[in-house]
Design an enzyme around this catalytic site. Structure first.
Site, PDB file in Angstrom:
ATOM      1  CG  HIS A  20      45.840 105.215 -59.213  1.00 25.82           C
ATOM      2  ND1 HIS A  20      46.025 105.786 -60.450  1.00 25.82           N
ATOM      3  CD2 HIS A  20      47.056 104.748 -58.824  1.00 25.82           C
ATOM      4  CE1 HIS A  20      47.296 105.680 -60.786  1.00 25.82           C
ATOM      5  NE2 HIS A  20      47.938 105.036 -59.827  1.00 25.82           N
ATOM      6  CG  HIS A  23      46.284 101.591 -62.293  1.00 22.93           C
ATOM      7  ND1 HIS A  23      46.131 101.769 -60.949  1.00 22.93           N
ATOM      8  CD2 HIS A  23      47.617 101.554 -62.513  1.00 22.93           C
ATOM      9  CE1 HIS A  23      47.322 101.824 -60.370  1.00 22.93           C
ATOM     10  NE2 HIS A  23      48.245 101.699 -61.306  1.00 22.93           N
ATOM     11  CB  CYS A 128      64.004 103.724 -59.173  1.00 24.96           C
ATOM     12  SG  CYS A 128      62.452 104.105 -58.306  1.00 24.96           S
ATOM     13  CB  CYS A 131      61.038 102.583 -61.678  1.00 26.14           C
ATOM     14  SG  CYS A 131      60.650 104.315 -61.534  1.00 26.14           S
ATOM     15  CB  CYS A 146      63.293 107.908 -58.749  1.00 34.21           C
ATOM     16  SG  CYS A 146      62.041 107.441 -59.971  1.00 34.21           S
ATOM     17  CG  HIS A 149      58.451 106.378 -57.924  1.00 35.00           C
ATOM     18  ND1 HIS A 149      58.959 105.649 -58.974  1.00 35.00           N
ATOM     19  CD2 HIS A 149      57.153 106.022 -57.814  1.00 35.00           C
ATOM     20  CE1 HIS A 149      58.003 104.869 -59.461  1.00 35.00           C
ATOM     21  NE2 HIS A 149      56.903 105.085 -58.784  1.00 35.00           N
ATOM     22  CE  LYS A 298      52.492 107.823 -62.759  1.00 32.54           C
ATOM     23  NZ  LYS A 298      53.292 106.772 -62.161  1.00 32.54           N
ATOM     24  CE  LYS A 301      50.143 101.254 -57.833  1.00 39.98           C
ATOM     25  NZ  LYS A 301      49.857 100.071 -58.625  1.00 39.98           N
TER      26      LYS A 301
HETATM   27  N1  MSP Z   1      53.817  96.788 -63.788  1.00 38.96           N
HETATM   28  C1  MSP Z   1      54.318  97.857 -64.572  1.00 38.96           C
HETATM   29  C2  MSP Z   1      53.980  97.663 -66.037  1.00 38.96           C
HETATM   30  C3  MSP Z   1      54.419  96.381 -66.636  1.00 38.96           C
HETATM   31  S1  MSP Z   1      53.857  96.211 -68.256  1.00 38.96           S
HETATM   32  C4  MSP Z   1      54.693  94.913 -68.843  1.00 38.96           C
HETATM   33  C5  MSP Z   1      53.744  99.157 -64.084  1.00 38.96           C
HETATM   34  N2  MSP Z   1      52.608  99.071 -63.385  1.00 38.96           N
HETATM   35  S2  MSP Z   1      51.822 100.303 -62.726  1.00 38.96           S
HETATM   36  O1  MSP Z   1      50.828  99.731 -61.868  1.00 38.96           O
HETATM   37  O2  MSP Z   1      52.712 101.241 -62.156  1.00 38.96           O
HETATM   38  O3  MSP Z   1      50.998 100.925 -63.916  1.00 38.96           O
HETATM   39  C6  MSP Z   1      51.607 101.726 -64.825  1.00 38.96           C
HETATM   40  C7  MSP Z   1      50.611 102.179 -65.858  1.00 38.96           C
HETATM   41  O4  MSP Z   1      49.417 102.690 -65.267  1.00 38.96           O
HETATM   42  C8  MSP Z   1      51.143 103.354 -66.650  1.00 38.96           C
HETATM   43  O5  MSP Z   1      51.984 103.017 -67.684  1.00 38.96           O
HETATM   44  C9  MSP Z   1      49.881 103.932 -67.168  1.00 38.96           C
HETATM   45  O6  MSP Z   1      49.430 103.133 -68.226  1.00 38.96           O
HETATM   46  C10 MSP Z   1      48.967 103.806 -65.973  1.00 38.96           C
HETATM   47  N3  MSP Z   1      49.076 104.965 -65.100  1.00 38.96           N
HETATM   48  C11 MSP Z   1      49.482 104.981 -63.803  1.00 38.96           C
HETATM   49  N4  MSP Z   1      49.374 106.242 -63.338  1.00 38.96           N
HETATM   50  C12 MSP Z   1      48.926 107.052 -64.290  1.00 38.96           C
HETATM   51  C13 MSP Z   1      48.531 108.391 -64.369  1.00 38.96           C
HETATM   52  N5  MSP Z   1      48.621 109.219 -63.366  1.00 38.96           N
HETATM   53  N6  MSP Z   1      48.026 108.825 -65.542  1.00 38.96           N
HETATM   54  C14 MSP Z   1      47.851 107.997 -66.603  1.00 38.96           C
HETATM   55  N7  MSP Z   1      48.200 106.743 -66.563  1.00 38.96           N
HETATM   56  C15 MSP Z   1      48.815 106.260 -65.460  1.00 38.96           C
HETATM   57  O7  MSP Z   1      54.315 100.192 -64.373  1.00 38.96           O
END
Ligand code: MSP
Length: 504
Positions: A20, A23, A128, A131, A146, A149, A298, A301
């Site tokens: 999304h 990312h 969690c 997380c 959490c 979440h 925020k 997913k």
């Molecule tokens: N897999 C772990 C990270 C492991 S790194 C060794 C994870 N993945 S995640 O798919 O949940 O992605 C998290 C990252 O996506 C966040 O840290 C951020 O960089 C980005 N974002 C996810 N949602 C976001 C927003 N709503 N806004 C900005 N960035 C966000 O956590």
């Protein structure tokens, strides 16, 4: 001496669902830095990828009635394909299911154990599963939920191997004291430091309850806790990204590791501690950005309020998305995004301020000078705004101020628009006595446009490539980003315009 190197990473994204905008945001920010450092002539490595193990993926697979491996195979490709669609120039895409990664994780974590930082014990506490985080008392919301979440935390009780995080209390405090810019921005540095100062507790190194992960070589009934496996991607990737060549010595430690604020603890505390435990150097900077919010929440997913980056790109192109996200949300802070705000910036700034400036400049040079840029020096009146802009942009990007750097360049886009209005070249063109003046104005516009376009390249790469080609000056190195640094000789019209009008 060899070229300076620059290694930048994004978090690796969970494959439990589709990518999304959140990312896309981190990947775009990392790409801006990667491109900027290439403009400086540095040897750049840019890594992104997918996190495929652990409970978040296993639970999602169960919900969908497939194996975790099937889910990972299906979803990793969507993240891999997102990067180029965003215009991102990652040098490698790592999957934590890669055999090379897994072997290296086992090697490094075995070393951690050999170095005396692992022991067997029993964990009892709140967890969690979304997380994959063992929450400390200060990270728990009311009713044991959490804070990220908003789901009930699980009371975990399990016998496994532990990482002696608490013994890195003092080394971490020293790291933070010696490197006040280890974590950026400052507010996040303070947040991490206060977490450390509150007292560190040991954390699980392995999980007995889980089978979806990297096997613990010395205790094969267990897998490594997913965060250790995931964090190590930044290091393992270098050993196999380039067939036949180990890039570790060239690029480790990383220069900038970008993360969202949700994963600050893992990257600013667990990660440097783990590296120290393995006897490896820690990264230079961890840069923490805020969340993109929609309706104040925020995007994620699990919350189900996502905005599809693919859709935005289809309609407006990836440059517009890159620009909007980094311009509208001050990098480092949380900020709301909306289709309305996007369309407004697209119209007012990209289409009118920049796109029109480009079209008008080229059209006037074609009309009044047959497309040949007059070979005269630019107007000194522009110097106060343009002088040192390249240096300021580089300094701001070094300080991870991606929005401020963009704002600084945009001020010059606006300066050139004012210049057009002030000089009114269409009036000068009516008076043959003003031919010399018109030469200066046209040359200044072409040169100003060239300079800001070189500077905008990291944010607007496709646009910059087109416009610099139309200006007949494709060199986009940072050293070209000064008035008079390169010659624009003949120009071509842009058709279609850079940012065409779209139906609402
Ligand atoms: N897999 C772990 C990270 C492991 S790194 C060794 C994870 N993945 S995640 O798919 O949940 O992605 C998290 C990252 O996506 C966040 O840290 C951020 O960089 C980005 N974002 C996810 N949602 C976001 C927003 N709503 N806004 C900005 N960035 C966000 O956590």
């Amino acid at each position: 001496m060899g070229r300076a190197t620059f290694y930048v990473t994004t978090p690796i994204y969970y494959v439990n669902a589709a990518p999304h905008l959140g990312h896309a945001y981190t990947t775009i920010a990392a790409d801006v830095l990667a491109r900027h450092h290439r403009q400086r002539g540095e040897d750049v490595f840019f890594l992104t990828g997918t996190d495929e193990h652990g409970e978040p993926v296993k639970l999602a697979a169960e919900r969908e009635g497939v194996t975790p491996a099937e889910l990972a195979d299906r979803n990793f490709a969507r993240f891999r394909d997102l990067a180029p669609q965003l215009g991102a120039t990652n040098d490698f895409f790592i999957r934590t299911s890669d055999a090379e990664h897994k072997a290296k994780v086992q090697e490094v974590l075995t070393k951690v154990k050999e170095n005396g930082h692992a022991y067997e014990g029993t964990y009892e506490g709140w967890y969690c599963p979304r997380c994959a985080d063992f929450k400390t008392e200060r990270e728990i919301d009311e009713g044991n939920t959490c804070p990220i979440h908003h789901i009930d935390l699980v009371r975990e009780h399990e016998h496994n191997w532990f990482f002696a995080l608490s013994s890195f209390q003092e080394p971490l405090e020293r790291l933070f004291a010696d490197h006040p810019d280890f974590v950026r921005p400052r507010s996040r540095y303070n947040e991490a430091l206060s977490f450390i100062k509150a007292g560190l507790q040991d954390v699980s190194l392995t999980r007995r309850k889980l089978d979806w992960g990297v096997t613990v070589p010395w205790d094969p009934d267990q897998v490594f806790y997913v965060w250790w496996d995931a964090l190590l991607n930044y290091y393992t990737a270098l050993s196999y990204a380039e067939p036949g060549e180990d890039l570790t010595a060239r690029f480790w430690p990383a220069n900038v590791q970008l993360v969202g604020k949700d994963i600050l603890k893992f990257h600013t505390i667990y990660w440097p501690a783990l590296l120290m435990a393995a006897g490896l150097p820690v990264p230079e900077h961890v840069v923490v950005h805020g969340f993109l919010l929609m309706d104040g929440e925020k995007m994620s997913k699990s919350l189900g309020n996502t905005l599809d980056p693919f859709e935005v790109i289809d309609r407006f192109g990836s440059d517009a998305l890159r620009y909007y996200l980094l311009r509208d949300v001050s990098f480092g802070q949380d900020g709301s995004v909306s289709p309305g705000a996007f369309e407004e910036r697209y119209e007012r700034e990209l289409a009118n301020e920049y796109g029109n400036l480009a079209s008008r400049t080229l059209a006037m040079i074609l009309r009044y000078r047959d497309g040949v840029v007059p070979a005269v020096r630019h107007d000194d009146i522009l110097d106060p705004d343009f002088d040192g802009l390249d240096v300021r942009v580089a300094e701001l990007l070094d300080a991870a101020e991606l929005t401020q750097a963009l704002d600084g360049i945009w001020a010059c886009v606006r300066r050139l628009n004012r210049y057009v209005e002030e000089q009114a070249p269409w009036q000068l063109a009516k008076d043959p006595a003003q031919a010399g003046r018109l030469d200066t104005v046209l040359a200044s516009l072409a040169e100003g446009l060239r300079v800001i376009t070189v500077l905008l390249q990291p944010w607007l790469p496709a646009t910059a490539e087109r416009l610099l080609a139309a200006l007949g000056s494709p060199d986009d190195a940072l050293e070209a980003a000064r008035l008079g640094a390169r010659r624009v000789s003949t120009v071509q019209a842009l058709d279609p315009p850079l940012f065409p009008k779209r139906e609402a």
